[in-house]
Design an enzyme around this catalytic site. Structure first.
Site, PDB file in Angstrom:
ATOM      1  CB  SER A 113      41.697  40.531  52.408  1.00  0.00           C
ATOM      2  OG  SER A 113      41.349  41.091  51.174  1.00  0.00           O
ATOM      3  CE  LYS A 140      35.294  38.916  43.693  1.00  0.00           C
ATOM      4  NZ  LYS A 140      35.595  40.194  43.098  1.00  0.00           N
ATOM      5  CG  ASN A 167      32.687  41.304  47.353  1.00  0.00           C
ATOM      6  OD1 ASN A 167      31.537  41.374  47.799  1.00  0.00           O
ATOM      7  ND2 ASN A 167      33.578  42.248  47.559  1.00  0.00           N
ATOM      8  CG  ASP A 211      34.157  43.669  44.317  1.00  0.00           C
ATOM      9  OD1 ASP A 211      34.933  43.978  45.243  1.00  0.00           O
ATOM     10  OD2 ASP A 211      34.212  42.589  43.703  1.00  0.00           O
ATOM     11  CB  ALA A 241      35.074  42.637  28.783  1.00  0.00           C
ATOM     12  N   GLY A 301      43.359  52.385  42.827  1.00  0.00           N
ATOM     13  CA  GLY A 301      42.516  51.261  43.252  1.00  0.00           C
ATOM     14  C   GLY A 301      42.471  51.002  44.747  1.00  0.00           C
TER      15      GLY A 301
HETATM   16  P1  NAP Z   1      39.838  39.584  34.938  1.00  0.00           P
HETATM   17  O1  NAP Z   1      38.491  39.056  35.271  1.00  0.00           O
HETATM   18  O2  NAP Z   1      40.937  38.631  34.624  1.00  0.00           O
HETATM   19  O3  NAP Z   1      39.667  40.581  33.683  1.00  0.00           O
HETATM   20  C1  NAP Z   1      40.765  41.246  33.119  1.00  0.00           C
HETATM   21  C2  NAP Z   1      40.336  41.966  31.860  1.00  0.00           C
HETATM   22  O4  NAP Z   1      41.509  42.656  31.367  1.00  0.00           O
HETATM   23  C3  NAP Z   1      39.884  41.044  30.734  1.00  0.00           C
HETATM   24  O5  NAP Z   1      38.907  41.689  29.976  1.00  0.00           O
HETATM   25  C4  NAP Z   1      41.161  40.847  29.929  1.00  0.00           C
HETATM   26  O6  NAP Z   1      40.936  40.569  28.565  1.00  0.00           O
HETATM   27  C5  NAP Z   1      41.754  42.245  30.027  1.00  0.00           C
HETATM   28  N1  NAP Z   1      43.180  42.236  29.763  1.00  0.00           N
HETATM   29  C6  NAP Z   1      44.109  41.462  30.349  1.00  0.00           C
HETATM   30  N2  NAP Z   1      45.331  41.749  29.860  1.00  0.00           N
HETATM   31  C7  NAP Z   1      45.140  42.701  28.907  1.00  0.00           C
HETATM   32  C8  NAP Z   1      46.021  43.385  28.035  1.00  0.00           C
HETATM   33  N3  NAP Z   1      47.338  43.147  28.024  1.00  0.00           N
HETATM   34  N4  NAP Z   1      45.498  44.309  27.210  1.00  0.00           N
HETATM   35  C9  NAP Z   1      44.164  44.559  27.202  1.00  0.00           C
HETATM   36  N5  NAP Z   1      43.273  43.928  27.994  1.00  0.00           N
HETATM   37  C10 NAP Z   1      43.773  43.018  28.845  1.00  0.00           C
HETATM   38  O7  NAP Z   1      40.420  40.507  36.094  1.00  0.00           O
HETATM   39  P2  NAP Z   1      39.582  41.399  37.131  1.00  0.00           P
HETATM   40  O8  NAP Z   1      39.233  40.588  38.310  1.00  0.00           O
HETATM   41  O9  NAP Z   1      38.530  42.119  36.394  1.00  0.00           O
HETATM   42  O10 NAP Z   1      40.728  42.414  37.633  1.00  0.00           O
HETATM   43  C11 NAP Z   1      41.289  43.391  36.755  1.00  0.00           C
HETATM   44  C12 NAP Z   1      42.201  44.324  37.554  1.00  0.00           C
HETATM   45  O11 NAP Z   1      41.445  45.041  38.509  1.00  0.00           O
HETATM   46  C13 NAP Z   1      43.304  43.605  38.342  1.00  0.00           C
HETATM   47  O12 NAP Z   1      44.480  44.358  38.251  1.00  0.00           O
HETATM   48  C14 NAP Z   1      42.792  43.600  39.751  1.00  0.00           C
HETATM   49  O13 NAP Z   1      43.846  43.610  40.709  1.00  0.00           O
HETATM   50  C15 NAP Z   1      42.035  44.912  39.789  1.00  0.00           C
HETATM   51  N6  NAP Z   1      40.965  44.886  40.789  1.00  0.00           N
HETATM   52  C16 NAP Z   1      41.036  45.789  41.797  1.00  0.00           C
HETATM   53  C17 NAP Z   1      40.029  45.823  42.745  1.00  0.00           C
HETATM   54  C18 NAP Z   1      40.103  46.833  43.844  1.00  0.00           C
HETATM   55  O14 NAP Z   1      39.425  46.664  44.867  1.00  0.00           O
HETATM   56  N7  NAP Z   1      40.857  47.883  43.687  1.00  0.00           N
HETATM   57  C19 NAP Z   1      38.953  44.929  42.674  1.00  0.00           C
HETATM   58  C20 NAP Z   1      38.912  44.006  41.629  1.00  0.00           C
HETATM   59  C21 NAP Z   1      39.919  44.007  40.687  1.00  0.00           C
HETATM   60  P3  NAP Z   1      40.816  39.052  28.027  1.00  0.00           P
HETATM   61  O15 NAP Z   1      39.489  38.549  28.533  1.00  0.00           O
HETATM   62  O16 NAP Z   1      40.890  39.204  26.563  1.00  0.00           O
HETATM   63  O17 NAP Z   1      41.974  38.294  28.610  1.00  0.00           O
END
Ligand code: NAP
Length: 491
Positions: A234, A281, A302, A317, A342, A447
């Site tokens: 960022s 957040k 955000n 977002d 989720a 992404g």
């Molecule tokens: P988060 O709040 O930690 O949520 C992650 C989700 O993935 C949870 O539901 C988690 O399940 C699940 N998960 C984690 N490891 C897993 C596995 N091995 N198998 C199946 N499910 C799994 O993370 P987030 O903020 O949503 O971010 C998720 C991803 O999106 C990251 O890689 C982040 O870099 C990316 N992202 C990108 C952008 C963009 O602008 N491109 C924006 C936001 C996020 P549990 O709850 O059971 O642990």
């Protein structure tokens, strides 16, 4: 109006010859700090000879965090020699007690003190004692563990009179403002270099990314807040856009211990806006006076903006996620959209897709969490992973496949027949999930588009103008390549 601090580049090397070579490679600096304690064969005459810029000679003892293991008498001789041979400055630790050197060469002494554990309770008394020695410059470096520690140093800077010269540094990520905004601390100079464990920033980053030499009292301050921040692109994206748009603003990583920590810092430095990441957040939702409807529906914001003395919050977002779909002309109304995961991003994606009329199903390894996210937008929870042929759009909101574990995918390789696969992961740019999906004939989106889209929306909301086309993407791509080359993976 204070004057622009000078830029001092710190050089370390294993040998005197290499220290000299590094000294001569410095492209842009007003001063060079030669760390004689880093070399195995300290030779004062050799490091001073042929220099083209003023220098600070430092030979830090181990007891003050340096590398010199000889006796204090040897150290004193090295420093004396440097002063006698005309070094513009010599750094002497306050606790070293080299009173003879101070008495003889006071104006050329940088009297320094370092606390690698935190901010000492008697900091003001210590600063007053250091000022009273008559040293040319008083340098105080303390470990900053929260943004408020920068305010302690800001208060301290006000004790120094206009004719006195000081350098006040917050070591560590929380102290970065003391380095970039050194001008606000009335600093004689700021140190740049590669001594990472004290939070130094390279000279090139300071000059090119943060435009250090252009920062004045009028420069608007923006930042990224969360805790911990880790590596983020960022600052690269926003600073590049500010520079290209000709806006007098700087964007800093601002790792705040909590919302209060950020607010205190933001008030003191007149922060105009901030990107917000985990865990703030959610914690900022009840700290803002104005909140957009999307943030309420997602349950997270955000972006913050200071309007007068009121904070407003919004969530970009959602817009950032939708932008690449709009750009590709994807029809979301009636589309069967399956979300993997989720967590925080899944909630934003679910709100985005539902608001565009998609039929949302959430698939997570924890079925209960999937049900909560789905029910918030009137969608369904489904099996993890989703069945072949059950979706038109698949969005990965899990971190599975992200650097450094790039060979894994949240989906089995044969789980596709058609459709569009959108992976929120942006490092790597093309994930295993995207490769498998493309092989099976699916279209894919990575992404980075969303990352850039949400940042561009923030920029518009803060400044009222659009970020120059392509600038944020180029900056993010360049930084990600650098991170990967150094194996410092971005999360
Ligand atoms: P988060 O709040 O930690 O949520 C992650 C989700 O993935 C949870 O539901 C988690 O399940 C699940 N998960 C984690 N490891 C897993 C596995 N091995 N198998 C199946 N499910 C799994 O993370 P987030 O903020 O949503 O971010 C998720 C991803 O999106 C990251 O890689 C982040 O870099 C990316 N992202 C990108 C952008 C963009 O602008 N491109 C924006 C936001 C996020 P549990 O709850 O059971 O642990």
């Amino acid at each position: 109006m204070t004057t622009t601090p000078r830029l001092c580049v710190t050089i370390t090397a294993p040998t005197t010859a290499e220290l000299r070579r590094q000294r001569d490679l410095v492209a842009d600096a007003d001063l060079i700090e030669l760390r004689l304690d880093s070399v195995s064969d300290p030779d004062v005459d050799a490091v001073l000879e042929g220099r083209t810029r003023p220098v600070i000679v430092t030979c830090r003892a181990r007891w003050e965090g340096g590398g010199f293991s000889g006796s204090e008498d040897e150290r004193r001789s090295i420093l004396r020699r440097a002063l006698e041979r005309g070094a513009e400055f010599v750094d002497i630790e306050w606790r070293a007690g080299f009173a003879d050197l101070l008495a003889e060469f006071g104006p050329r002494v940088v009297l320094s003190s370092h606390d690698f554990t935190g901010v000492p309770a008697d900091l003001q008394a210590q600063a007053d004692a250091m000022r009273a020695t008559g040293a040319g410059v008083v340098k105080i470096a303390v470990k900053a563990t929260r943004l408020r520690d920068c305010l302690t140093l800001l208060d301290l800077s006000r004790r120094f009179g206009p004719a006195e010269r000081a350098v006040l540094i917050g070591m560590g990520d929380a102290g970065m403002a003391t380095r970039v905004l050194a001008q606000r601390f009335g600093a004689a100079w700021t140190y740049a270099g590669l001594v990472r464990d004290v939070g130094q920033i390279s000279a090139s980053r300071l000059l090119e990314q943060f435009r250090f030499r252009q920062i004045t009292d009028a420069t608007a301050v923006y930042g990224l807040t969360g805790f911990p921040l880790g590596h983020s692109v960022s600052p690269d994206m926003h600073n590049a856009a500010f520079a290209e748009a000709g806006i007098d603003a700087v964007y800093l990583p601002l790792p705040a211990a909590d919302a209060d920590d950020f607010v205190a810092f933001a008030r003191a430095f007149g922060v105009k806006g901030a990107s917000v990441t985990i865990p703030h957040k959610v914690s900022f939702l009840d700290r803002v006076q104005e909140l957009d409807d999307l943030s309420r529906r997602v349950g997270a914001l955000n972006t913050l903006r200071m309007d007068g003395d009121r904070w407003s919050g919004c969530n970009t977002d959602v817009a950032g996620f939708l932008q690449p779909l709009r750009d590709r002309g994807v029809t979301l109304r009636g589309c069967r959209a399956s979300i993997l995961g989720a967590g925080g991003s899944a909630r934003a994606v679910a709100v985005a897709l539902a608001s565009e009329g998609a039929r949302v199903t959430v698939h997570a390894r924890d079925a209960q969490k999937a049900a909560i996210v789905a029910s918030a937008v009137g969608g369904d929870a489904g099996p993890f992973p989703p069945a072949v042929g059950s979706w038109d759009l698949l969005v990965n909101c899990t971190p599975v496949g992200m650097q450094p574990r790039i060979d894994v995918s949240p989906m089995p390789p044969d789980a596709y027949d058609r459709g569009l696969v959108y992976d929120l992961i942006y490092n790597p740019a093309v994930t295993r999930l995207m490769r498998d999906a493309a092989t099976a004939g699916c279209d894919t989106i990575g992404g980075l588009d969303m990352l850039v889209g949400q940042a561009e929306a923030q920029f518009r909301w803060w400044t009222g103008v659009s970020a120059p086309t392509g600038v944020m993407r180029t900056a993010a791509t360049r930084r990600l390549a650098e991170f990967n080359a150094n194996e410092n993976h971005v999360v």
